[in-house]
Each structure stands twice: as structure tokens, then as C-alpha cells.
Enzyme design. Sequence first.
Site, PDB file in Angstrom:
ATOM      1  N   HIS A  27     -20.046  10.769 -23.102  1.00 51.10           N
ATOM      2  CA  HIS A  27     -19.079  10.227 -24.070  1.00 51.10           C
ATOM      3  C   HIS A  27     -18.111   9.278 -23.363  1.00 51.10           C
ATOM      4  O   HIS A  27     -17.877   8.155 -23.818  1.00 51.10           O
ATOM      5  CB  HIS A  27     -18.320  11.377 -24.730  1.00 51.10           C
ATOM      6  CG  HIS A  27     -17.325  10.949 -25.749  1.00 51.10           C
ATOM      7  ND1 HIS A  27     -17.589  10.991 -27.103  1.00 51.10           N
ATOM      8  CD2 HIS A  27     -16.054  10.453 -25.635  1.00 51.10           C
ATOM      9  CE1 HIS A  27     -16.540  10.546 -27.771  1.00 51.10           C
ATOM     10  NE2 HIS A  27     -15.596  10.217 -26.899  1.00 51.10           N
ATOM     11  N   GLU A  28     -17.552   9.723 -22.246  1.00 52.39           N
ATOM     12  CA  GLU A  28     -16.579   8.911 -21.514  1.00 52.39           C
ATOM     13  C   GLU A  28     -17.254   7.741 -20.794  1.00 52.39           C
ATOM     14  O   GLU A  28     -16.697   6.640 -20.745  1.00 52.39           O
ATOM     15  CB  GLU A  28     -15.805   9.784 -20.518  1.00 52.39           C
ATOM     16  CG  GLU A  28     -14.960  10.873 -21.157  1.00 52.39           C
ATOM     17  CD  GLU A  28     -13.925  10.316 -22.123  1.00 52.39           C
ATOM     18  OE1 GLU A  28     -13.458   9.172 -21.922  1.00 52.39           O
ATOM     19  OE2 GLU A  28     -13.576  11.018 -23.091  1.00 52.39           O
ATOM     20  N   HIS A  31     -17.790   4.916 -23.200  1.00 50.90           N
ATOM     21  CA  HIS A  31     -16.559   4.147 -23.399  1.00 50.90           C
ATOM     22  C   HIS A  31     -16.363   3.148 -22.258  1.00 50.90           C
ATOM     23  O   HIS A  31     -16.114   1.954 -22.484  1.00 50.90           O
ATOM     24  CB  HIS A  31     -15.339   5.080 -23.434  1.00 50.90           C
ATOM     25  CG  HIS A  31     -15.181   5.848 -24.699  1.00 50.90           C
ATOM     26  ND1 HIS A  31     -15.359   5.311 -25.957  1.00 50.90           N
ATOM     27  CD2 HIS A  31     -14.813   7.157 -24.910  1.00 50.90           C
ATOM     28  CE1 HIS A  31     -15.123   6.228 -26.878  1.00 50.90           C
ATOM     29  NE2 HIS A  31     -14.796   7.357 -26.262  1.00 50.90           N
TER      30      HIS A  31
END
Length: 224
Positions: A27-28, A31
Amino acid sequence: MNNFDLAMALQKLSYSFIPVLLGIILHEVAHGYVAYKKGDPTAMMFGRITLNPLPHIDPVGLLVFIFTAVFSPFVFGWAKPVPVNPRYFKNVRGDMMLVSVAGPMANFFLAIFFAVLFKLITFLPGETLMGLGSGLDFLVNMCAVGIWANIGLMWINLMPVPPLDGSKILMGILPYSLATRFAAAERYGMLILMFLIFTGVFTYIIMPFIRLTAYLIFTIFGIN
């Protein structure tokens, strides 16, 4: 009885570890990677575009993961937010929206990955499945957690409540004047989020989305 419960809790923690940790990290990373592609080198400079879990670990998020894995039917946790500097973006609102969408989409595709893996396991020859023994239960449970947890992470982060990704996506869609007012309310976002969580409103709102998405994935892949 207590020993049996402890053993079950540790077993759940073991097969939840890989899919949840992978979901939080990807998820990170998503980003940071999209921000990097849009011209922001901040995440790269801080060593955050990596699958190495150490730069991503948030102590509180890790404790929440362990606690929910042991005591809760729904496993959850979080990593340190990836640093993003919108000043590098050519289209600040549009690029920030893409960066925000990237995290939840990473969780969605990871849920699909675990669904495919689950389905592939069912195609293994019977003798192979028997040979796996307890390892088969581990793989099946790991895939199930991988599907549910990543769908949960996707929808939780898509909620339009600051500081979640959904709030930044909404700011990219709203007219500029409304987006500015919404951004000004971000200072109260964490308080609002905590209120929604502790009153149960957040769960009441989000669970139908999680169940519907899981049902669609299970149906598409023929998973019982």
C-alpha cells in the site's frame, strides 16, 4: 483450554503475518512509486520504495496488527505513511489523487492475487494436497486472510475521512473552493476518525462494502 486458545491464536497470527504485512507495505510502496513517477523523489530518497518491511514499520500499527490477529476476527494494522511532497507535481490536485488511489488499488490487486493462489491450490492433484498435510490448512487460511484483509485495507483507506486516502481523492474531484474548505477541516480528521471507529459507525458503514467486494471475488473465482 487456555493452552488450546493460545495455540489457536498463535496459529492465526502465523498465517495472517505474510498477507497483512505484504498488504500494508505494498500500500505504502504504491503511494511512493506513483509519486516518484509523477516527479516526487521524496519517498525514494527516504528508502521507502522497497519491500523491506523495516523502513515501513510503525510500532503502534504493528501492535494493532498483533492484537487484532490474536483477539479479533478482522486483522488490521498500518505502516508509516510514505512522505509525499506535492510541490514536485505538475498537476498538484490530479497527481495527488493518483498517488492516493494507488495504495487502495495495490490492496485490491493483492486480494485478487490471493484469490488466484487459492484457486490454483484447488487444482493440485489429490496426492499433492494430501502430502501437504497441515501445510494445506496454512496456505488456505493465508489466502483467505489475504483476500479479506486486503479488501478491508482498500475500503478503509477509500473512506473520505482525513487523513485516509479517500479524503485526498475527494479533494481531487471537488471544485477547488469546496476542496479548500474540506482540506481546512483535515486538522480535525483524526478526531473524527477516532469517533467513528469507537462508536462503531465506521464499521457499520464500511462492512457492507467489504462483504460485497469479497462476495464478488469469491463468486468470480468460484471460492467457497
